[in-house]
Scaffold this motif. Structure first.
Motif, PDB file in Angstrom:
ATOM      1  N   GLU A 103       0.829  -1.204   0.000  1.00  0.00           N
ATOM      2  CA  GLU A 103       0.000   0.000   0.000  1.00  0.00           C
ATOM      3  C   GLU A 103       0.863   1.253   0.000  1.00  0.00           C
ATOM      4  OE1 GLU A 103      -2.905  -0.045   3.116  1.00  0.00           O
ATOM      5  OE2 GLU A 103      -3.824  -1.892   2.384  1.00  0.00           O
ATOM      6  N   LEU A 104       1.962   1.225   0.739  1.00  0.00           N
ATOM      7  CA  LEU A 104       2.861   2.381   0.759  1.00  0.00           C
ATOM      8  C   LEU A 104       3.426   2.676  -0.629  1.00  0.00           C
ATOM      9  CD1 LEU A 104       4.920   2.136   4.052  1.00  0.00           C
ATOM     10  CD2 LEU A 104       3.544   4.045   3.287  1.00  0.00           C
ATOM     11  N   GLN A 105       3.715   1.630  -1.387  1.00  0.00           N
ATOM     12  CA  GLN A 105       4.272   1.812  -2.731  1.00  0.00           C
ATOM     13  C   GLN A 105       3.216   2.267  -3.724  1.00  0.00           C
ATOM     14  OE1 GLN A 105       6.118  -1.927  -3.656  1.00  0.00           O
ATOM     15  NE2 GLN A 105       7.808  -1.609  -2.223  1.00  0.00           N
ATOM     16  N   GLU A 106       1.959   1.870  -3.499  1.00  0.00           N
ATOM     17  CA  GLU A 106       0.897   2.165  -4.462  1.00  0.00           C
ATOM     18  C   GLU A 106       0.173   3.487  -4.196  1.00  0.00           C
ATOM     19  OE1 GLU A 106      -1.601  -1.264  -4.121  1.00  0.00           O
ATOM     20  OE2 GLU A 106      -0.102  -2.599  -4.993  1.00  0.00           O
ATOM     21  N   LYS A 107       0.110   3.918  -2.958  1.00  0.00           N
ATOM     22  CA  LYS A 107      -0.672   5.098  -2.594  1.00  0.00           C
ATOM     23  C   LYS A 107       0.061   6.383  -2.961  1.00  0.00           C
ATOM     24  CE  LYS A 107      -3.854   2.657  -0.533  1.00  0.00           C
ATOM     25  NZ  LYS A 107      -5.177   2.481  -1.013  1.00  0.00           N
ATOM     26  N   THR A 108      -0.731   7.372  -3.332  1.00  0.00           N
ATOM     27  CA  THR A 108      -0.174   8.700  -3.616  1.00  0.00           C
ATOM     28  C   THR A 108      -0.771   9.758  -2.697  1.00  0.00           C
ATOM     29  OG1 THR A 108      -1.832   9.028  -5.342  1.00  0.00           O
ATOM     30  CG2 THR A 108       0.323   8.184  -6.035  1.00  0.00           C
ATOM     31  N   ASP A 109      -1.952   9.484  -2.162  1.00  0.00           N
ATOM     32  CA  ASP A 109      -2.593  10.405  -1.236  1.00  0.00           C
ATOM     33  C   ASP A 109      -1.850  10.381   0.103  1.00  0.00           C
ATOM     34  OD1 ASP A 109      -4.905  12.119  -0.390  1.00  0.00           O
ATOM     35  OD2 ASP A 109      -5.160  10.443   1.020  1.00  0.00           O
ATOM     36  N   LYS A 110      -1.532  11.558   0.627  1.00  0.00           N
ATOM     37  CA  LYS A 110      -0.752  11.656   1.857  1.00  0.00           C
ATOM     38  C   LYS A 110      -1.441  10.967   3.033  1.00  0.00           C
ATOM     39  CE  LYS A 110       1.921  14.852   4.586  1.00  0.00           C
ATOM     40  NZ  LYS A 110       2.608  16.103   4.628  1.00  0.00           N
ATOM     41  N   GLN A 111      -2.736  11.146   3.178  1.00  0.00           N
ATOM     42  CA  GLN A 111      -3.485  10.527   4.276  1.00  0.00           C
ATOM     43  C   GLN A 111      -3.442   9.000   4.181  1.00  0.00           C
ATOM     44  OE1 GLN A 111      -4.770  12.215   6.823  1.00  0.00           O
ATOM     45  NE2 GLN A 111      -5.494  10.377   7.832  1.00  0.00           N
ATOM     46  N   ASP A 112      -3.637   8.471   2.970  1.00  0.00           N
ATOM     47  CA  ASP A 112      -3.573   7.022   2.776  1.00  0.00           C
ATOM     48  C   ASP A 112      -2.181   6.482   3.085  1.00  0.00           C
ATOM     49  OD1 ASP A 112      -6.226   6.931   2.033  1.00  0.00           O
ATOM     50  OD2 ASP A 112      -5.805   6.930  -0.122  1.00  0.00           O
ATOM     51  N   MET A 113      -1.164   7.254   2.735  1.00  0.00           N
ATOM     52  CA  MET A 113       0.211   6.830   3.011  1.00  0.00           C
ATOM     53  C   MET A 113       0.481   6.806   4.519  1.00  0.00           C
ATOM     54  SD  MET A 113       2.380   8.616  -0.051  1.00  0.00           S
ATOM     55  CE  MET A 113       3.916   7.833   0.406  1.00  0.00           C
ATOM     56  N   LEU A 114      -0.036   7.792   5.248  1.00  0.00           N
ATOM     57  CA  LEU A 114       0.137   7.820   6.702  1.00  0.00           C
ATOM     58  C   LEU A 114      -0.553   6.628   7.361  1.00  0.00           C
ATOM     59  CD1 LEU A 114      -0.319  11.628   7.476  1.00  0.00           C
ATOM     60  CD2 LEU A 114       1.790  10.290   7.618  1.00  0.00           C
ATOM     61  N   LEU A 115      -1.743   6.284   6.882  1.00  0.00           N
ATOM     62  CA  LEU A 115      -2.462   5.134   7.430  1.00  0.00           C
ATOM     63  C   LEU A 115      -1.719   3.825   7.133  1.00  0.00           C
ATOM     64  CD1 LEU A 115      -6.146   6.137   6.603  1.00  0.00           C
ATOM     65  CD2 LEU A 115      -5.029   6.105   8.854  1.00  0.00           C
ATOM     66  N   ALA A 116      -1.188   3.714   5.927  1.00  0.00           N
ATOM     67  CA  ALA A 116      -0.423   2.515   5.579  1.00  0.00           C
ATOM     68  C   ALA A 116       0.859   2.421   6.409  1.00  0.00           C
ATOM     69  CB  ALA A 116      -0.092   2.516   4.080  1.00  0.00           C
ATOM     70  N   GLU A 117       1.484   3.566   6.658  1.00  0.00           N
ATOM     71  CA  GLU A 117       2.694   3.593   7.485  1.00  0.00           C
ATOM     72  C   GLU A 117       2.387   3.141   8.913  1.00  0.00           C
ATOM     73  OE1 GLU A 117       5.464   7.085   9.154  1.00  0.00           O
ATOM     74  OE2 GLU A 117       5.331   7.016   6.962  1.00  0.00           O
ATOM     75  N   LEU A 118       1.257   3.579   9.460  1.00  0.00           N
ATOM     76  CA  LEU A 118       0.847   3.134  10.798  1.00  0.00           C
ATOM     77  C   LEU A 118       0.565   1.636  10.817  1.00  0.00           C
ATOM     78  CD1 LEU A 118      -1.474   5.974  12.130  1.00  0.00           C
ATOM     79  CD2 LEU A 118       0.669   5.187  13.118  1.00  0.00           C
ATOM     80  N   ASP A 119      -0.097   1.142   9.775  1.00  0.00           N
ATOM     81  CA  ASP A 119      -0.350  -0.300   9.675  1.00  0.00           C
ATOM     82  C   ASP A 119       0.964  -1.074   9.666  1.00  0.00           C
ATOM     83  OD1 ASP A 119      -3.088   0.063   9.614  1.00  0.00           O
ATOM     84  OD2 ASP A 119      -3.243  -0.113   7.418  1.00  0.00           O
ATOM     85  N   LEU A 120       1.947  -0.569   8.937  1.00  0.00           N
ATOM     86  CA  LEU A 120       3.241  -1.228   8.859  1.00  0.00           C
ATOM     87  C   LEU A 120       3.936  -1.218  10.221  1.00  0.00           C
ATOM     88  CD1 LEU A 120       5.436  -2.633   7.226  1.00  0.00           C
ATOM     89  CD2 LEU A 120       6.290  -0.375   6.564  1.00  0.00           C
ATOM     90  N   LYS A 121       3.905  -0.084  10.918  1.00  0.00           N
ATOM     91  CA  LYS A 121       4.531   0.007  12.246  1.00  0.00           C
ATOM     92  C   LYS A 121       3.899  -0.985  13.221  1.00  0.00           C
ATOM     93  CE  LYS A 121       6.078   4.818  12.175  1.00  0.00           C
ATOM     94  NZ  LYS A 121       5.881   6.155  12.771  1.00  0.00           N
ATOM     95  N   ARG A 122       2.576  -1.092  13.186  1.00  0.00           N
ATOM     96  CA  ARG A 122       1.892  -2.023  14.089  1.00  0.00           C
ATOM     97  C   ARG A 122       2.253  -3.470  13.761  1.00  0.00           C
ATOM     98  NH1 ARG A 122      -2.496   2.012  13.829  1.00  0.00           N
ATOM     99  NH2 ARG A 122      -3.219   1.032  11.918  1.00  0.00           N
ATOM    100  N   ALA A 123       2.298  -3.798  12.476  1.00  0.00           N
ATOM    101  CA  ALA A 123       2.636  -5.170  12.074  1.00  0.00           C
ATOM    102  C   ALA A 123       4.070  -5.509  12.457  1.00  0.00           C
ATOM    103  CB  ALA A 123       2.420  -5.347  10.571  1.00  0.00           C
ATOM    104  N   VAL A 124       4.998  -4.594  12.216  1.00  0.00           N
ATOM    105  CA  VAL A 124       6.404  -4.819  12.564  1.00  0.00           C
ATOM    106  C   VAL A 124       6.557  -4.951  14.080  1.00  0.00           C
ATOM    107  CG1 VAL A 124       8.698  -3.752  12.575  1.00  0.00           C
ATOM    108  CG2 VAL A 124       7.342  -3.788  10.473  1.00  0.00           C
ATOM    109  N   ASN A 125       5.818  -4.152  14.842  1.00  0.00           N
ATOM    110  CA  ASN A 125       5.855  -4.250  16.295  1.00  0.00           C
ATOM    111  C   ASN A 125       5.404  -5.636  16.750  1.00  0.00           C
ATOM    112  OD1 ASN A 125       6.081  -3.339  19.043  1.00  0.00           O
ATOM    113  ND2 ASN A 125       3.864  -3.087  19.046  1.00  0.00           N
ATOM    114  N   ARG A 126       4.311  -6.115  16.187  1.00  0.00           N
ATOM    115  CA  ARG A 126       3.810  -7.449  16.550  1.00  0.00           C
ATOM    116  C   ARG A 126       4.831  -8.525  16.204  1.00  0.00           C
ATOM    117  NH1 ARG A 126      -0.874  -8.940  13.812  1.00  0.00           N
ATOM    118  NH2 ARG A 126      -1.493 -10.298  15.527  1.00  0.00           N
ATOM    119  N   ILE A 127       5.462  -8.407  15.053  1.00  0.00           N
ATOM    120  CA  ILE A 127       6.499  -9.381  14.649  1.00  0.00           C
ATOM    121  C   ILE A 127       7.669  -9.336  15.640  1.00  0.00           C
ATOM    122  CG2 ILE A 127       8.245  -9.904  12.889  1.00  0.00           C
ATOM    123  CD1 ILE A 127       6.083  -8.860  10.809  1.00  0.00           C
TER     124      ILE A 127
END
Length: 133
Positions: A103-127
């Motif tokens: 999603e980070l690679q595909e998104k261009t909207d700043k808000q969508d990118m921020l949400l995808a970045e948060l999703d990534l941080k949460r997933a990496v934290n869980r891992i």
């Protein structure tokens, strides 16, 4: 050795109630270690690991934001989401990380990118928390 009571609560209910010799938390201003009889304080938490140490053993919990309230005899963590390392589904967390990276690679909207970045941080934290176990 003296211990401190620790309560971890999310909007879905209690996650863990236990005692610890020391608690290590990731706050917005950095990592803090809390011992029994610590001065009272409140701090915002960042996405990170919460470690409860008792008898030289560590209970690791993935915490996704919220607040930590410290009083001399009790610590209360009010988290948006918290999950014990032993309850984390590693395969699911890895799939979530891959999906967020795409999603980070595909998104261009700043808000969508921020949400995808948060999703990534949460997933990496869980891992990471799962691997600490």
């Amino acid at each position: 050795m003296k211990t401190i009571k620790v309560n971890i609560v999310t909007p879905d209910g209690p996650v863990n109630e236990s005692e610890a010799d020391m608690v290590i938390a990731s706050t917005e201003t950095g990592e803090i270690g809390i011992l029994p009889d610590h001065i009272a304080m409140v701090a915002p938490l960042q996405i990170g690991a919460l470690r409860l140490i008792k008898d030289n053993k560590s209970l690791n919990i993935a915490v996704h934001g919220g607040f930590i309230e410290v009083r001399p005899d009790v610590i209360t963590v009010l988290a948006q989401h918290a999950e014990l390392a032993s309850d984390i589904d590693l395969a699911r967390a890895e799939r979530a990380a891959k999906r967020a990276e795409q999603e980070l690679q595909e998104k261009t909207d700043k808000q969508d990118m921020l949400l995808a970045e948060l999703d990534l941080k949460r997933a990496v934290n869980r891992i990471n928390v799962h691997k600490m176990n």
